[in-house]
Design a protein around this motif. Structure first.
Motif, mmCIF file in Angstrom:
data_model
loop_
_atom_site.group_PDB
_atom_site.id
_atom_site.type_symbol
_atom_site.label_atom_id
_atom_site.label_comp_id
_atom_site.label_asym_id
_atom_site.label_seq_id
_atom_site.Cartn_x
_atom_site.Cartn_y
_atom_site.Cartn_z
ATOM 1 N N VAL A 134 0.815 -1.332 0.036
ATOM 2 C CA VAL A 134 0.236 0.013 -0.080
ATOM 3 C C VAL A 134 0.690 1.112 -0.042
ATOM 4 N N PRO A 137 -2.061 7.571 -0.625
ATOM 5 C CA PRO A 137 -2.571 7.778 -1.780
ATOM 6 C C PRO A 137 -2.306 9.281 -2.572
ATOM 7 N N ALA A 140 0.814 9.039 -4.137
ATOM 8 C CA ALA A 140 0.825 8.231 -5.624
ATOM 9 C C ALA A 140 0.042 8.918 -6.666
ATOM 10 N N ALA A 141 -0.673 9.976 -6.101
ATOM 11 C CA ALA A 141 -1.389 10.661 -7.327
ATOM 12 C C ALA A 141 -0.489 11.770 -7.717
ATOM 13 N N GLU A 146 -0.549 4.605 -10.518
ATOM 14 C CA GLU A 146 -1.928 4.114 -10.600
ATOM 15 C C GLU A 146 -1.973 2.780 -10.385
ATOM 16 N N SER A 147 -0.905 2.191 -10.461
ATOM 17 C CA SER A 147 -0.556 0.453 -10.663
ATOM 18 C C SER A 147 0.729 0.183 -10.078
ATOM 19 N N ILE A 222 -7.801 0.915 3.813
ATOM 20 C CA ILE A 222 -7.781 0.642 2.392
ATOM 21 C C ILE A 222 -9.258 1.125 1.908
ATOM 22 N N GLY A 225 -10.111 4.691 1.950
ATOM 23 C CA GLY A 225 -9.228 5.616 1.221
ATOM 24 C C GLY A 225 -8.105 5.989 1.658
ATOM 25 N N LYS A 228 -3.625 3.449 -0.388
ATOM 26 C CA LYS A 228 -3.910 2.914 -1.745
ATOM 27 C C LYS A 228 -3.319 1.651 -2.112
#
Length: 336
Positions: A134, A137, A140-141, A146-147, A222, A225, A228
């Motif tokens: 994880v 988020p 990550a953004a 995204e993957s 998770i 939210g 991620k």
């Protein structure tokens, strides 16, 4: 008078012959005739303790004897495991061993008080607990990740820019990260914390980028939210998150096809425990693990029942010892 003396002599002879028989060890087929100690080499309240208590509660009914849970934490689980290894091989003291006590620690610790193979009789694997990769988020953004593929590609282009938290050197989360780095050929910085909880908090607060976290402890965040999730670390998908791919699946073409790490635990007895007793315990515990009640209880902590034969469990320990020896060597982790 003669009859009295003769009767006394016969009685004495009878007692003399009976005494050695009473001192003989209890035959295995009579097992059990007294309470069984089920040692958990970790503190009360954790996943192993929770499952051991659930098994012990049902085992007392099937065996007809009390099963007493005894927590003996210390030295990463070594203290409790070593205690059981030194007990009589009669089936009255068993231990809930784990990937740490029987696969990781033998390489991680410079000195071990027991041999994970020679000093134990495997009874059955109990469960697999997946870890999950994880990331924060927001981070990550901001990095357009995204993957899992995006994550690997970013890490390859930016060596040392990503870091991952863990509950400490040599923990399952640490070694998951090291295996990931090795197979994907990426460079990430390991940030060890004193326990899994502060490690997860560091990711939630954005202090660190990602973590290979226990699925049970990560689930709520998770779903909310706050974390991620990219993939689980086991060879098969987790029943509680069937939509999440495995790292091996999501990492096809990235060198991660063989990735498979789980936090497993299972029951051992001291070496040389009679096979009849090992088989009896195996039958009873396997039957318990197959009940709907145990499946439900394990699902609450993110665990998946994984009953085996003693031989299958023993073979697993041998494989895991080799696998973690390589991972620990690559990571350079040591505990003195």
């Amino acid at each position: 008078m003669l009859k009295t003396l003769l009767a006394a002599a016969l009685a004495a002879a009878s007692l003399a012959t009976a005494a050695p028989a009473a001192a003989q060890p209890q035959p295995a087929h009579a097992y059990p005739t007294k309470p069984i100690r089920f040692v958990v080499p970790y503190p009360a309240g954790g996943p192993l303790d929770t499952v051991a208590r659930a098994i012990g509660d049902k085992l007392k009914d099937s065996l007809g004897q009390p099963v007493v849970i005894e927590n003996r934490p210390g030295a990463g689980g070594n203290l409790g495991a070593d205690y059981v290894a030194r007990q009589p091989a009669d089936g009255y003291t068993i231990v809930m061993g784990a990937v740490a006590t029987h696969a990781i620690n033998p390489t991680l610790f410079s000195k071990m008080p027991y041999d994970p193979v020679k000093d134990f009789a495997p009874i059955t694997l109990v469960a697999d607990v997946p870890n999950v990769l994880v990331m924060h988020p927001g981070k990550a953004a901001s990095l357009h990740i995204e993957s899992l593929r995006d994550l690997v590609e970013y890490a390859r282009k930016n060596p040392g820019k990503l870091d991952f938290a863990s509950g400490g050197n040599g923990s399952a989360g640490h070694l998951s990260g090291e295996l990931f780095k090795s197979l994907a050929k990426v460079s990430m910085v390991h940030i060890p914390y004193n326990g899994a909880a502060p490690a997860q908090l560091s990711v939630l607060s954005g202090q660190t980028d990602l973590i290979f976290d226990n699925l049970a402890s990560a689930t709520a965040n998770i779903k909310a939210g706050k974390l991620k999730a990219f993939a689980v670390t086991t060879a098969t998908r987790a029943g509680s998150f069937p939509e999440l791919p495995t790292i091996a699946e999501a990492g096809k073409g990235l060198g991660l096809e063989s990735f498979d790490i789980s936090t497993w635990f299972g029951v051992f007895a001291p070496a040389n425990t009679p096979r009849e007793i090992v088989d009896r315990l195996n039958r009873e515990i396997v039957a318990i693990l197959k009940t709907d009640d145990m499946k439900t209880r394990m699902a609450r902590i993110g665990a998946q029942p994984a009953p085996t034969t003693p031989e299958q469990f023993g073979a697993l320990v041998q494989r895991e010892l080799k696998k973690y020896a390589q991972i620990v060597k690559v990571s350079g982790a040591k505990v003195d």
